[in-house]
Structures are given as structure tokens and as C-alpha cells.
Design a protein around this motif. Structure first.
Motif, PDB file in Angstrom:
ATOM      1  N   SER A   1       0.827  -1.218   0.000  1.00 26.14           N
ATOM      2  CA  SER A   1       0.000   0.000   0.000  1.00 26.14           C
ATOM      3  C   SER A   1       0.857   1.262   0.000  1.00 26.14           C
ATOM      4  O   SER A   1       0.532   2.243  -0.686  1.00 26.14           O
TER       5      SER A   1
ATOM      6  N   ASN B   1      -7.588   6.685  -0.104  1.00 23.22           N
ATOM      7  CA  ASN B   1      -7.213   5.866   1.054  1.00 23.22           C
ATOM      8  C   ASN B   1      -5.864   5.192   0.772  1.00 23.22           C
ATOM      9  O   ASN B   1      -5.781   4.252  -0.017  1.00 23.22           O
TER      10      ASN B   1
ATOM     11  N   LEU C   1      -4.842   1.003   1.313  1.00 22.19           N
ATOM     12  CA  LEU C   1      -5.252  -0.132   0.482  1.00 22.19           C
ATOM     13  C   LEU C   1      -4.047  -0.780  -0.169  1.00 22.19           C
ATOM     14  O   LEU C   1      -3.193  -0.115  -0.757  1.00 22.19           O
TER      15      LEU C   1
ATOM     16  N   ASP D   1      -4.203  -7.932  -1.036  1.00 23.70           N
ATOM     17  CA  ASP D   1      -4.729  -8.868  -0.028  1.00 23.70           C
ATOM     18  C   ASP D   1      -4.077 -10.249  -0.221  1.00 23.70           C
ATOM     19  O   ASP D   1      -4.688 -11.173  -0.744  1.00 23.70           O
TER      20      ASP D   1
ATOM     21  N   GLU E   1      -8.060 -12.292   2.910  1.00 23.15           N
ATOM     22  CA  GLU E   1      -8.946 -12.087   4.060  1.00 23.15           C
ATOM     23  C   GLU E   1     -10.207 -11.323   3.690  1.00 23.15           C
ATOM     24  O   GLU E   1     -11.036 -11.027   4.546  1.00 23.15           O
ATOM     25  N   GLY E   2     -10.335 -10.957   2.411  1.00 24.49           N
ATOM     26  CA  GLY E   2     -11.572 -10.326   1.958  1.00 24.49           C
ATOM     27  C   GLY E   2     -11.572  -8.823   2.001  1.00 24.49           C
ATOM     28  O   GLY E   2     -12.549  -8.182   1.624  1.00 24.49           O
ATOM     29  N   THR E   3     -10.495  -8.208   2.476  1.00 24.05           N
ATOM     30  CA  THR E   3     -10.404  -6.749   2.482  1.00 24.05           C
ATOM     31  C   THR E   3      -8.999  -6.343   2.070  1.00 24.05           C
ATOM     32  O   THR E   3      -8.022  -6.985   2.437  1.00 24.05           O
ATOM     33  N   ALA E   4      -8.918  -5.248   1.281  1.00 25.34           N
ATOM     34  CA  ALA E   4      -7.607  -4.749   0.854  1.00 25.34           C
ATOM     35  C   ALA E   4      -7.079  -3.672   1.793  1.00 25.34           C
ATOM     36  O   ALA E   4      -5.989  -3.148   1.565  1.00 25.34           O
ATOM     37  N   ASP E   5      -7.856  -3.360   2.837  1.00 24.59           N
ATOM     38  CA  ASP E   5      -7.436  -2.317   3.780  1.00 24.59           C
ATOM     39  C   ASP E   5      -6.422  -2.904   4.767  1.00 24.59           C
ATOM     40  O   ASP E   5      -6.772  -3.723   5.620  1.00 24.59           O
TER      41      ASP E   5
ATOM     42  N   THR F   1      -7.092  -2.376   8.512  1.00 22.97           N
ATOM     43  CA  THR F   1      -8.034  -3.348   9.100  1.00 22.97           C
ATOM     44  C   THR F   1      -7.324  -4.675   9.365  1.00 22.97           C
ATOM     45  O   THR F   1      -7.562  -5.324  10.393  1.00 22.97           O
ATOM     46  N   GLN F   2      -6.446  -5.084   8.431  1.00 21.02           N
ATOM     47  CA  GLN F   2      -5.716  -6.346   8.604  1.00 21.02           C
ATOM     48  C   GLN F   2      -4.571  -6.227   9.611  1.00 21.02           C
ATOM     49  O   GLN F   2      -3.971  -7.228   9.988  1.00 21.02           O
TER      50      GLN F   2
END
Length: 543
Positions: free
Chosen positions: A427, A489, A492, A495, A499-503, A506-507
């Protein structure tokens, strides 16, 4: 080879040629050769990048096997190293680049070489378009300044304390996610954080790594790895009947051997009678008795000796209730002295109570059904000395686990020095690529092409992460880059763990800011150096 001939008296002399054979590569051909050599090293490490990166197995000429995905270790131990030293000195620059990152930061040794390879690939395209290498270097420098400044803008400051260690643990877990010990990464990260904080000076923001000892013993599993608040040495008590645990240990630390002094002379002594032998034996016994008495009189109840002693001295120590450990290495001896507050004593005559070290407990630990034993010294006077005892199925796993833990501890140290972080998963590189690409619009002249090439090179890191994770590199990069531009953002990324999110926020995928900035700076410096070489002169040997 030189020609050796003999004169009429049989004396040899050497006939040397007047000149030396030499090879020379100039201009564009030299630049292409340099870039090819450096990119071959970069492509070797590319598949080891990220949490899904592959390991390399290296076999030395002696048959020693090393399995690792640590960039610095691969380049230091790879079997092609000798070949590179002889024929590709430019490739050697990338080996030293990785080592510099390891020495300065401790992590990111693979990423810095991959980035350097991507920059050289872009530079080669610019050279083919007729742009001068110096202008390319200037453009890369300018782009690097923009990227490092932008990293500071998108970084977050994390706050931690001795009570709240979670940010440190999360950053260490990110480092360990690409290592062989990632199955136990939470446990290992906590061990690293606790070890570093035990020896850290939070006021000066400094960590003394000399007080952290990482030791390993094959057997057990990785989950058996533990942090010992003290020193662990790979030794056992010198006599099997000595006690296996000593409370309130007062240690005398000796660098003199438990044996009668040997005269430094070439003369020898001949024993010709029973009486003479008995006198010699009695004199030896007096030496042993005096040595043991001097240890006991100082108040010591444990002897740590750098040298060995024979069975007679060993038996005498047992009779006098004085446990002992022999053949303790010099480095370990110094660490024991620092931890226990003792002084290293070179002569028995200098022993005194004020030179003894103190430890709450000294115990012998046995492993499995084998005779492998280690000594654990706990409750030291200077209790900030710690040891990480690594366990694993075999020596290769233990060695790789030790390297992984060292990287994680370096990252924790860096976060103590500067508590700013950026987010991983590529990111940060994507955000810098967007920023550099936008900045290129305001730059005039030929340098604009080099700045844009720098932005394209930054994209190579997230593409490698996606490729190693079994994803489509171009699709993943395009989607994430478009999302960053649309949402603004910068968290990002790729992934890799699905895990279902590119943030990445959050990970909780964290990387230290100083580590990422150092990667950009070092890679740019080395690439500039390689681009400025346009003449390779290889001096040959005498025939």
C-alpha cells in the motif's frame, strides 16, 4: 601461469611477460552488462517476497544446508556468490545493498533488492530511448525525495507503553508473517517484544542487543520456544553427581584453569623413585586444595570456568560441595559477568567476595530422552539480560527461526526509536507511486521521464506480492491503485492472505516508517552508482 626455468646451478627463476592480458567493455555495452548482472540477483530474490514468498535452499561445498527466505542470508550464503565476486562485481553491489539494509534496519532485505532491480529495468528502457545516465540518476533522486516525503505524510503514529504492547506485537507479527515460524507468529512476536523491552532504555530510546542472547536446541517444536529472564548456556555441571539446581548462587567467574601451573621451559623432569613421585603428587594435591579453598573462602558456591579441568580436580570439587561448569566460551563468560554483576577473575589469588556474581537460581535443564542439557541462570543481579531459547524439529528450522526472531526484534527496536508506521501489503509503494506520478506532471525536461519511471518501478513491489500469492499481478495492482485514487485511502494494498479486504489498517499489517524510507534511499543510491559505470576494465593474470 608464469614460466619457471632453472639456471646452470639448478636455481629456479621466473620469466614474466611484459604486459598483462586485459578485457575492456565500454559505453552502452558496459551499462547493459551491469544492469543484466544486477537484475539477475534481483530476479533471484523476487519469488521470496511477501507472506507467500518461497524459500531457497543453499548447499555449501561442505554439504551444509541452509533454508531461508531472508534476502541478506540468501545473498550472503548462496553458492553463486564466488562466481559473482569473480565476474560480476556490480551484482556484488546488490549483495552489499541487502547487507546494508540488514545492518541498519534488520528487515526489508528482500524488498530493497527487488526495488533496485525494478529501477534498473526502468533505467534500461530510458537508456534505449537515448536519455543520458546522469539525467536518469537526477530524476530518480528527485522522485526518491518526493516518495520519502510522502511516506512521512501517510504514516501513522502508534502509541505504546510497557503496559500496552499491542502495536509492537502487531508490527512484529507483520515481519514474521513471511517467515517459517508464521504458524506461531503471535507467540513469537510477543517473545520478541518482551525481550526487547526487557533491555530497552525508553528514555534514550535505545536497545542494547548485546543483552539479548538467542540460543537454539533441535528437538521439540517451534511452539516450545520460550523467553528466559536470564542466561542460557549450552553446558552442564562438570560432574553428574553435582546438584542440578542451586538457589542464591554466588558465582566466581574464572579465566584460569583448575590445574597446577606448567613452567614455561623446555626442560623436563624425570621421576626416578617412588618417593620423588609421591612428593610430586603431594605438591599437585596442595595446588588443587589451595585453589578450591580460595574459591570457598571467597564465599562462592558455584564456579564458572573458561577452561577445562581433569577428573582429579573435578572429584575434589565434588567432595568440597563446590559445583562447577567448565569450557564456557569467552562471549558467554562476559554475558554472565554483565548479567550477574560479577567480575572475571584471571588468577585464583585475586578472588574476593566483591568479585562474585549473584543469581537467584542456576538449574540444569534436560531435553527429551537424550543427554542434551543446558544451564539456565535466572534472577540475575542485572535482571535485564534475557535469552530466547528456540526449539525446532531440526537444526535448519532452529537456525531459520533464530534469523526470523532477530529480524522481528530489529523491527521492534526501530519502532522504539521512531514510533511512526506505514501500512504493508504494497500500500505504501502504491501511494508513493501515485504521488510521484502526479508530481511528474509539474516537472519539465528530460527528468520527467525518469520520475515517471521511478513511479512505475515502485509498482513492481505490489506486483511481486500479488504474483507470489497466486493472484493476477496486473489485475490486482490496477484494482488497488484505482481504489486508492478514487477513495484517497493510502491504506489499500494487496490482499495476499485472502482475508476479503484490501485495507491493510483493518488487517493490521504494519511496517516501520524508517525501514521503508531506508529501502527507497539505499536502492536509489546503488542504482545511480550502477548507471554511472560505463567502462569495465578487467585486468588479466600473467601467462
Amino acid at each position: 601461469m608464469s614460466n619457471v626455468v632453472f639456471d646452470e646451478y639448478g636455481r629456479p627463476f621466473v620469466i614474466l611477460r611484459e604486459g598483462q592480458a586485459k578485457a575492456r567493455i565500454r559505453g552502452r555495452e558496459a551499462q547493459k552488462s551491469n544492469i543484466l548482472a544486477a537484475r539477475s540477483v534481483s530476479s533471484l530474490l523476487r519469488t521470496s517476497l511477501g507472506p507467500k514468498g518461497m524459500d531457497k535452499m543453499m548447499v555449501s561445498p561442505d554439504g551444509d544446508v541452509t533454508i531461508t527466505n531472508d534476502g541478506a542470508t540468501i545473498l550472503a550464503k548462496a553458492s553463486f556468490k564466488l562466481h559473482m565476486e569473480v565476474e560480476h562485481q556490480v551484482a556484488r553491489l546488490l549483495v552489499e545493498l541487502s547487507q546494508s539494509q540488514d545492518n541498519e534496519i534488520g528487515d526489508g532485505t528482500t524488498g530493497v533488492v527487488v526495488l533496485a532491480g525494478a529501477l534498473l529495468e526502468q533505467a534500461e528502457r530510458l537508456l534505449d530511448r537515448g536519455i543520458h545516465p546522469v539525467r536518469i540518476g537526477q530524476g530518480f533522486d528527485r522522485a526518491c525525495e518526493i516518495a520519502t516525503a510522502h511516506l512521512g505524510k501517510i504514516s501513522d503514529t502508534v502509541h505504546f507503553s510497557l503496559e500496552d504492547r499491542e502495536p509492537l506485537v502487531a508490527t512484529a507479527m507483520t515481519t514474521l508473517s513471511s517467515k517459517i515460524i508464521n504458524v506461531h507468529k503471535r507467540q513469537m512476536a510477543e517473545i520478541c517484544v518482551n525481550a526487547v523491552l526487557a533491555v530497552a532504555d525508553m528514555e534514550r530510546k535505545d536497545v542494547n542487543f548485546d543483552m539479548i542472547k538467542v540460543d537454539g536446541k533441535p528437538g521439540g517444536e517451534l511452539g516450545d520456544t520460550e523467553l528466559v529472564r536470564g542466561i542460557v548456556i549450552d553446558k552442564e555441571f562438570s560432574h553428574p553427581q553435582m546438584p542440578k539446581e542451586i538457589k542464591d548462587a554466588k558465582l566466581c567467574i574464572l579465566t584460569c584453569p583448575f590445574e597446577p601451573p606448567k613452567p614455561k621451559t623446555k626442560h623436563k623432569l624425570d621421576i626416578t623413585s617412588k618417593e620423588a613421585y609421591e612428593r610430586l603428587h603431594e605438591r599437585e594435591q596442595q595446588y588443587f586444595d589451595t585453589m578450591v579453598k580460595q574459591c570457598k573462602d571467597s564465599g562462592a558456591n558455584l564456579v564458572i570456568c573458561q577452561w577445562g579441568f581433569d577428573d582429579e580436580a573435578n572429584h575434589l570439587l565434588l567432595q568440597n560441595d563446590l559445583p562447577a561448569v567448565r569450557w564456557v566460551g569467552g562471549v558467554e563468560l562476559e554475558l554472565i559477568a554483565i548479567a550477574t554483576g560479577g567480575r572475571i577473575v584471571p588468577r585464583f589469588q585475586e578472588l574476593s567476595a566483591d568479585k562474585l556474581g549473584y543469581a537467584g537460581t542456576v538449574r540444569e535443564v534436560a531435553f527429551g530422552t537424550t543427554k542434551d542439557r543446558m544451564l539456565v541462570i535466572e534472577g540475575c543481579k542485572n535482571s535485564n539480560a534475557v535469552t530466547v531459547l528456540v526449539r525446532g524439529g531440526n537444526k535448519m528450522i532452529v537456525d531459520e527461526a533464530k534469523r526470523s526472531l532477530h529480524d522481528a526484534m530489529c523491527v521492534v527496536r526501530n519502532l522504539i526509536k521512531d514510533n511512526r508506521i506505514v501500512y504493508g501489503g504494497g500500500s505504501a509503494e502504491i501511494a508513493c507511486s501515485i504521488e510521484v506520478s502526479n508530481a511528474a506532471d509539474a516537472i519539465g525536461g528530460v527528468e520527467q521521464y525518469a520520475v515517471r519511471a521511478f513511479a512505475d518501478a515502485l509498482d513492481d513491489v505490489p506486483m511481486a506480492l500479488a504474483e507470489n500469492s497466486g493472484l493476477s499481478p496486473i489485475s490486482e495492482l490496477s484494482a488497488v491503485k484505482a481504489a486508492q485514487v478514487k477513495d484517497g485511502n493510502s491504506h489499500l494494498g494487496i490482499d495476499c492472505n485472502q482475508e476479503g479486504t484490501a485495507d491493510m489498517k483493518t488487517q493490521r499489517i504494519f511496517e516501520t516508517l524508517i525501514g521503508k524510507q531506508q529501502q527507497l534511499l539505499l536502492a536509489t543510491q546503488v542504482v545511480k552508482m550502477i548507471l554511472k559505470i560505463d567502462d569495465i576494465i578487467t585486468m588479466g593474470q600473467y601467462d
